[in-house]
Write an enzyme that holds these catalytic residues in place. Structure first.
Site, short mmCIF file in Angstrom:
data_model
loop_
_atom_site.label_atom_id
_atom_site.label_comp_id
_atom_site.label_asym_id
_atom_site.label_seq_id
_atom_site.Cartn_x
_atom_site.Cartn_y
_atom_site.Cartn_z
N ASP A 308 0.85 -1.21 0.00
CA ASP A 308 0.00 0.00 0.00
C ASP A 308 0.89 1.26 0.00
OD1 ASP A 308 -2.89 1.19 1.96
OD2 ASP A 308 -2.19 1.65 -0.05
N HIS A 312 3.33 10.71 -0.06
CA HIS A 312 2.72 12.02 0.17
C HIS A 312 3.81 13.03 0.43
CE1 HIS A 312 -1.49 11.00 0.27
NE2 HIS A 312 -1.26 9.99 1.07
#
Lengths: 436, 319
Positions: A308, A312
Site C-alpha cells: 500500500d 505524500h
C-alpha cells in the site's frame, strides 16, 4: 545469454530451493539447473555471481499508489518504479485513485505507456469499480479489462452501495477478474484518524474502529458467496477480519486477503506524540491484531503481503494529525521487514518470499512470480545479511513519508533483472534515465 | 531550556500543586486597584486563537497585560489561514518576530505538540486543542476547588470528583481527569455510553482512579464536586444523543439533583453554559456554583503559567 550462478535459489512457486544456477536468454529463464550446469555453455555475455546471496523471483506488489496521472509531485510511475526495483519489486499493481481516475481505457493506456517508458518494473493497472470512485456509476469494466487492467478496486473508498457491489462482482466474474476491496464503513469510521481505543481517547483523536472494517468484510464475504465471484480484501488490519476470512475460506468462498508489512510490525502506539508517519487508513491497531495477522499470513488465511505504498509530500504530513494525509511509503522496506520475521523465526523463508511473489501472481493470474524454466526472467539477487540505512539519499520515492527513514534495514537487493535486463546492479539503479 | 505547557498529562503531581499555589499570589494582584506587576516587562506574548473563544482569550490577554508583557491577539478568521496558510508557516512567521510565548487554541488535537516540535526558542501554551487538553482550565478548576475547600479546612487532595456530560469530545474533561488522577482523587465519569471516550478506563496512566457511570444518580453518590460539561449541540446530528430533552432528563443538573449531594459540595462549569440543558439557571447562578470564581481564577492561573514559563529556571516558581 546470461547466467546467474553460485546463489541459493528460493522459488516458492516451483518449490525449487537450493544451489541452482539460472540461464537466461533474452527475456526468459531458459534453464535452472544444479550449480555449475551452465559453466561450459557457449554464448554467455554476462555472468552474475550471486555468491553468498539468495536468488528469488522478482517480487510483486499487489497494492501501490503511483500517483500518476494527476499527483506527480508525490510520485511518478518513473520514481515509483525506481523505488520498486531497488526494493526487489519487478511487478506493481497500481491503484486507480489517480487524477483522472483510472476508469477508462485512455487512462489505463497512459499508465501502461508510462510504465513502458520507465523501463523498470512491470506495471499492472487496477481499474476502478466505479466512475471517479464515487460509487454511483459502474466503470466500463470490460473496456478496462481489455485495455489491460488486471483487477478492479475503488481503493481509498469502499463500494458502499451493496447493490452496486453485487452487480460489479457479477460483471467482474464474467471478466474473470477480482475486485480488491478497501473495507471501511464510513458511518462507523466517522472521519477517524487512528484506531479507536484508549489511545485515541487519550490523544483526543477521532477513532476509526475495527468494526468499521469488519462489517464490510462480512458483507463482501456474503456477496462473494452469492455471486461466486472473487473478492480480495486489501490491507486487512484486524484479528477479527482475519478470522472472518479464515471461516469464509473454510466455507469454500472465493476470497483472499493481503496485509501490509507495517500492519505486521507497528501498532497504534506509534502515533505516540501525533506522529503523522503513523497515520494510515485503515489505521495501525493493537499488538494482538499484529500477532493474529502474522498467524494468518503463516497459515495461508492471508495470501499476500502488499505495501500500500502511499507517497505524500511533506506539506501534507507536516500538519495537524487530524488533517494529515493517510499513508506511508513501502516499496523499499517491505522485503527487509519480512526478512526480519524470517530471522526471528516467526515465518519460514519460503512463505515470506511466497507472500511477496507467487501468491500475488496466482491471485490475479499474472504470468510472473516464478523462476521455473520458461518463465519471464524477473529475478532478484538478494544479500540477506547486508545492513543498510534507509535515508533520503537512497530513497528513490519523490516523497519521504516513511517511519523507517533513518532506520537500519537488513536485506538488500544487489541485482535485479526484469525480463532479462539488468535494472539494478550492486544495489543501485543501472545506467538508464533516473530521477536524481 | 524552553518549556511548554502542552497538557496536564505531561505534568507531575508536584508541578500541578505548585501551579495552584503560585496562582494564589496572582489572585492578589487582580484584587489591587492597579492590577499590574512589571514581572514580564519587555516580553512578547502572541495569543493565536484559531477557534472561537470568549473567556480564555480575554483571560490570557488580561493575564499578559497585568504582567506588563506586550500581548498581541491573532484570531483565525482574520489571519492568512483564510488564504490557506499552513499552521507551521504561520508559526515560523511569528517565530521570526521573536515572541517569548505563543498561546494557541486550535481545533485539531495535537496542534500545540506539532508547534513545539518545529518552533524553537519560544514557549508554547496550549489554550485548548481539539478534544485533547485544556491545561489552564484544569488548573483554574483546581485552584477554585483549593480555595473553596480550603475555607473548610480541606485539601484538594482526597476529593471525590464527578464529571458529567459529553466527556468524549471534551478537552476540559481530559485535562481535569489527568489533574485529579495525578493528585490522587477519585474521578467518576457520568454520561451516556455514546458520550464516553472509548476505553478511557483502560488508559494505563490513569491508575484505575476512573470509574464509569451511565446513571447520574449512581455516579454522584458521595461526590464533593460535580463538574458539568457543555452539551455540544452539534452532537445531535451525529447520533450521540436522541435529543436534548432526552439528555437533559437523564443528565441535567438542577436544584432537585443538588439536594442529593452533601450541602458542602459544589458545581463547576467551564462555560459557556447551555442554560436549561446540562445545567439549570438556578444552579448556575446559585450559591453552590463556582462558575464566577472559575473565571476570575482563570486570569490568575494564566498569569502564573506565563510568569513561570518566561522566567525559566531562575524563578522560585517551579515549573
Amino acid at each position: 545469454m546470461k547466467v546467474i550462478k553460485n546463489g541459493e535459489v528460493i522459488d516458492p512457486a516451483s518449490a525449487i530451493e537450493g544451489a541452482f544456477d539460472l540461464l537466461i536468454d533474452k527475456d526468459r529463464i531458459v534453464g535452472i539447473e544444479k550449480r555449475g550446469a551452465f559453466d561450459s555453455t557457449g554464448n554467455i555475455e554476462e555472468i552474475i555471481d550471486a555468491s553468498g546471496n539468495w536468488i528469488i523471483p522478482g517480487l510483486i506488489d499487489l497494492h501501490v499508489h503511483l500517483r500518476e496521472p494527476g499527483y506527480e509531485w508525490k510520485e511518478t510511475i518513473q520514481s515509483g518504479s525506481e523505488a520498486a526495483v531497488l526494493g526487489g519489486f519487478t511487478s506493481l499493481c497500481c491503484m486507480p485513485n489517480t487524477k483522472p481516475t483510472n476508469d477508462c481505457a485512455e487512462v489505463t493506456k497512459f499508465i501502461l505507456s508510462k510504465g513502458k517508458e520507465a523501463e523498470l518494473a512491470r506495471i499492472f493497472p487496477i481499474g476502478s469499480v466505479t466512475i471517479n470512485l464515487e460509487g454511483k456509476t459502474m466503470s466500463p469494466l470490460s473496456e478496462l479489462r481489455k485495455a489491460g487492467c488486471v483487477a478492479f478496486s475503488d481503493d481509498g473508498e469502499p463500494v458502499y452501495n451493496s447493490g452496486m457491489m453485487r452487480r460489479a462482482l457479477e460483471w467482474a466474474s464474467m471478466l474473470d477478474a477480482t475486485i480488491c476491496c478497501h473495507e471501511e464503513d464510513k458511518h462507523l469510521s466517522c472521519g477517524g484518524s487512528m484506531n479507536e481505543s484508549h489511545l485515541s481517547s487519550k490523544l483526543g483523536l477521532k477513532g476509526w474502529p475495527a468494526v468499521a472494517e469488519e462489517v464490510m468484510i462480512a458483507r463482501d464475504i456474503e456477496l462473494a458467496r452469492v455471486t461466486n465471484a472473487r473478492v480480495h480484501f486489501c490491507h486487512v488490519t484486524t484479528a477479527r477480519g482475519a478470522e472472518l476470512l479464515r471461516r469464509a475460506k473454510n466455507d469454500g468462498i472465493k476470497v483472499s486477503g493481503e496485509v501490509t508489512p507495517h500492519h505486521l510490525v507497528m501498532t497504534e502506539e506509534a502515533v505516540a506524540d501525533y506522529d503523522t508517519n503513523a497515520k494510515m487508513s485503515p489505521p495501525l491497531r493493537s499488538q494482538e491484531d499484529c500477532d493474529k495477522l502474522l498467524e494468518a499470513v503463516i497459515d495461508g488465511t492471508i495470501d499476500a503481503v502488499a505495501s500500500d505504498h502511499a507517497p505524500h509530500e511533506l506539506d501534507s504530513k507536516a500538519v495537524e494529525f487530524g488533517r494529515a494525509s493517510f499513508g506511508i511509503l513501502g516499496l523499499q522496506t517491505s522485503l527487509p521487514i519480512m526478512l526480519e520475521f524470517v530471522r526471528s523465526k516467526k515465518i519460514s523463508l519460503r512463505r515470506a518470499i511466497e507472500v511477496l511473489s507467487s501468491s500475488a501472481a496466482k491471485l490475479l493470474k499474472l504470468d510472473v512470480g516464478t523462476l521455473k524454466k520458461g518463465a519471464l526472467a524477473d529475478i532478484v539477487v538478494l544479500d540477506p545479511n547486508k545492513k543498510w540505512n534507509f535515508e533520503r539519499s537512497n530513497n528513490h520515492s519523490l516523497s519521504q513519508n516513511s517511519p523507517f527513514l533513518g532506520k537500519t534495514m537488513q536485506g538488500a537487493c544487489q541485482v535485479v533483472l526484469v525480463g532479462g535486463r539488468v535494472v539494478v546492479m550492486d544495489g543501485m539503479l543501472s545506467d538508464r534515465k533516473v530521477n536524481r | 531550556m524552553i518549556r511548554h505547557l502542552l497538557g496536564i498529562e505531561y505534568l507531575t503531581k508536584d508541578e500541578i500543586l505548585n501551579h495552584i499555589e503560585n496562582s494564589k499570589t496572582f489572585v492578589e494582584v487582580s484584587e489591587r486597584e492597579i492590577k499590574k506587576v512589571p514581572a514580564l516587562r519587555g516580553k512578547t506574548i502572541i495569543n493565536l486563537f484559531l477557534e472561537p473563544s470568549t473567556r480564555t482569550r480575554a483571560s490570557f490577554e488580561i493575564a499578559g497585560k497585568r504582567l506588563s508583557a506586550d500581548t498581541i491577539n491573532i484570531s483565525g478568521n482574520e489571519s492568512s489561514m483564510v488564504k490557506g496558510e499552513s499552521l507551521l508557516d504561520m508559526a515560523h512567521t511569528l517565530q521570526a518576530m521573536g515572541p517569548d510565548v505563543i498561546v494557541m487554541r486550535h481545533k485539531e488535537s495535537g496542534a500545540p505538540n506539532l508547534l513545539s516540535r518545529y518552533i524553537k526558542g519560544c514557549s508554547i501554551v496550549n489554550a485548548g486543542d481539539g478534544m485533547h487538553e485544556h491545561p489552564t482550565q484544569a488548573l483554574l478548576d483546581c485552584l477554585s476547588l483549593s480555595q473553596y475547600f480550603g475555607k473548610q479546612g480541606r485539601s484538594i487532595e482526597g476529593l471525590n470528583i464527578a464529571i458529567v456530560g459529553d466527556i468524549r469530545h471534551s478537552r476540559v474533561a481530559r485535562s481535569n481527569i489527568w489533574a485529579h488522577c495525578k493528585i490522587g482523587n477519585q474521578v467518576n465519569l457520568i454520561g451516556p455510553r455514546t458520550l464516553l471516550p472509548p476505553e478511557i478506563n483502560r488508559v494505563p496512566e490513569l491508575n484505575e482512579k476512573v470509574k464509569i457511570f451511565d446513571s447520574l444518580e449512581q455516579g454522584i453518590k458521595g461526590v464533593d464536586v460535580v463538574m458539568v460539561l457543555r452539551m455540544q449541540l452539534e452532537r445531535m446530528n451525529e447520533h450521540f444523543v436522541p435529543s436534548l430533552e432526552e439528555y437533559c432528563n437523564e443528565y441535567g443538573i438542577n436544584e432537585k439533583l443538588l439536594k442529593r449531594l452533601a450541602p458542602e459540595s459544589v458545581v463547576l462549569h467551564p462555560g459557556p453554559i447551555n442554560r436549561g440543558v446540562e445545567l439549570s439557571t438556578e444552579v448556575a447562578d446559585g450559591v453552590r456554583s463556582l462558575v464566577k470564581n472559575q473565571v476570575t481564577n482563570g486570569v490568575a492561573v494564566r498569569m502564573a503559567v506565563l510568569f513561570s514559563l518566561c522566567s525559566g529556571n531562575k524563578s522560585e516558581v517551579s515549573q
